[in-house]
Design a protein around this motif. Sequence first.
Motif, PDB file in Angstrom:
ATOM      1  N   GLU A  68       0.800  -1.118   0.139  1.00 25.44           N
ATOM      2  CA  GLU A  68       0.077  -0.016  -0.073  1.00 25.44           C
ATOM      3  C   GLU A  68       0.777   1.226  -0.081  1.00 25.44           C
ATOM      4  O   GLU A  68       1.766   1.344   0.786  1.00 25.44           O
ATOM      5  CB  GLU A  68      -1.094  -0.019   1.197  1.00 25.44           C
ATOM      6  N   MET A  69       0.568   2.104  -1.038  1.00 22.98           N
ATOM      7  CA  MET A  69       1.503   3.400  -1.086  1.00 22.98           C
ATOM      8  C   MET A  69       0.515   4.538  -0.440  1.00 22.98           C
ATOM      9  O   MET A  69      -0.722   4.575  -0.419  1.00 22.98           O
ATOM     10  CB  MET A  69       1.657   3.760  -2.677  1.00 22.98           C
ATOM     11  N   ASN A  70       1.448   5.586  -0.103  1.00 25.02           N
ATOM     12  CA  ASN A  70       0.977   6.631   0.662  1.00 25.02           C
ATOM     13  C   ASN A  70       0.353   7.736  -0.624  1.00 25.02           C
ATOM     14  O   ASN A  70       1.147   8.151  -1.501  1.00 25.02           O
ATOM     15  CB  ASN A  70       2.129   7.511   1.270  1.00 25.02           C
ATOM     16  N   MET A  71      -0.967   7.848  -0.786  1.00 23.56           N
ATOM     17  CA  MET A  71      -1.603   8.431  -1.490  1.00 23.56           C
ATOM     18  C   MET A  71      -1.583  10.077  -1.382  1.00 23.56           C
ATOM     19  O   MET A  71      -1.540  10.938  -2.398  1.00 23.56           O
ATOM     20  CB  MET A  71      -2.976   8.151  -1.753  1.00 23.56           C
ATOM     21  N   SER A  72      -1.002  10.504  -0.292  1.00 20.76           N
ATOM     22  CA  SER A  72      -0.917  11.967   0.137  1.00 20.76           C
ATOM     23  C   SER A  72       0.361  12.429  -0.184  1.00 20.76           C
ATOM     24  O   SER A  72       1.090  13.193   0.622  1.00 20.76           O
ATOM     25  CB  SER A  72      -1.357  12.210   1.524  1.00 20.76           C
TER      26      SER A  72
END
Length: 364
Positions: free
Chosen positions: A119-123
Amino acid sequence: MGVFGISIYPNHSLVEEDQDYIKKAHAYGFKRIFTCLLSVDGNKEQILHEFKQTIHFAKDLDMEVICDISPRIFHELNISYNDLSFFHDLGVDGIRLDLGFTGREEAQMTFNPFDLKIEMNMSQATHYLENILNYQPKRRQLIGCHNFYPHRFSGLSYDFFIESSRKFKTNGLRTAAFVSSSAASFGPWPIIEGLPTLEMHRDLPIDVQAKHLLATKLIDDIIISNAYASDDELKLLSKINREKMTFNVELVEGISELERTIILKEPHFYRGDISDYMIRSTQSRVKYREHAIKPFNTRDIKRGDIIIENDLYQQYKGELQIALKDMPNSGKTNVVGRIRKEEIFLIDYLQPWEMFAFQEWKEA
């Protein structure tokens, strides 16, 4: 269709309390858990043992667990992106990388033999996602999740949120964002002034936050960021209709049973010939053209009002509308209800031909 989730913070809570919360959330239909391993200061074996206990409890209830991992933990536990067996042994379904690598490493991680989600950081206002995609990851193992923000005024701006979320959605990736409980008392850090993704959500009721995220059509999973949400909040989220926008509406006392039926029981869709002044739902005027709708409560119309045309409007009689702007009332229009004030801004998200609904609500 996305799911609702909760967050737990084993570094700041007791195993029994976390398990009680997980059991309760599961009973309300929640399917996902966010957690984080911030540090292993102290008795490392004991910390990891308790962490595993909680994760295994959640997995026994068939809940998905994604664990946020800081670079510090990678270093402290001597974990390499080439070998994710530690997280497999913990029992999690995936790991969230708050701070990433160069893109090549993330892509390589998606091919881990344990099928752990990455899971990647979208922010982030970078080309981080594009970098990863350039290295041809296994896309079904790649997901995204926004940050949350405990410091008031530090949450994401709406425009940036839309821009960054759209990058993930247009690439077909599963997305997530956080809503904040007003009943919860803690998160991962000492400072907590609410814990939303979007700054504009910080003081909104939790169900309105969630409805807004759904209205953007860019977020799949919605996670309560702070612990522990109240039973009422869990129940509110569990009852949200994810398939169509459903507004809480306070009905005017004294409306007819027919008007009540039109509002609450008839199907509504946004007629496609758009007006600046109203959202029109016209099928009820066809169905009830032979029924009387006497003039009642014909005050001037305010944005957010639910209105039904009365007998004086002849062929329009029985048509339901949502007011987008303030308007004078000719006396031909009954003001029959009003959308809950915190939700009025959501009417701007309805699109032509989109279905919508109302549920009766009374201010506490």
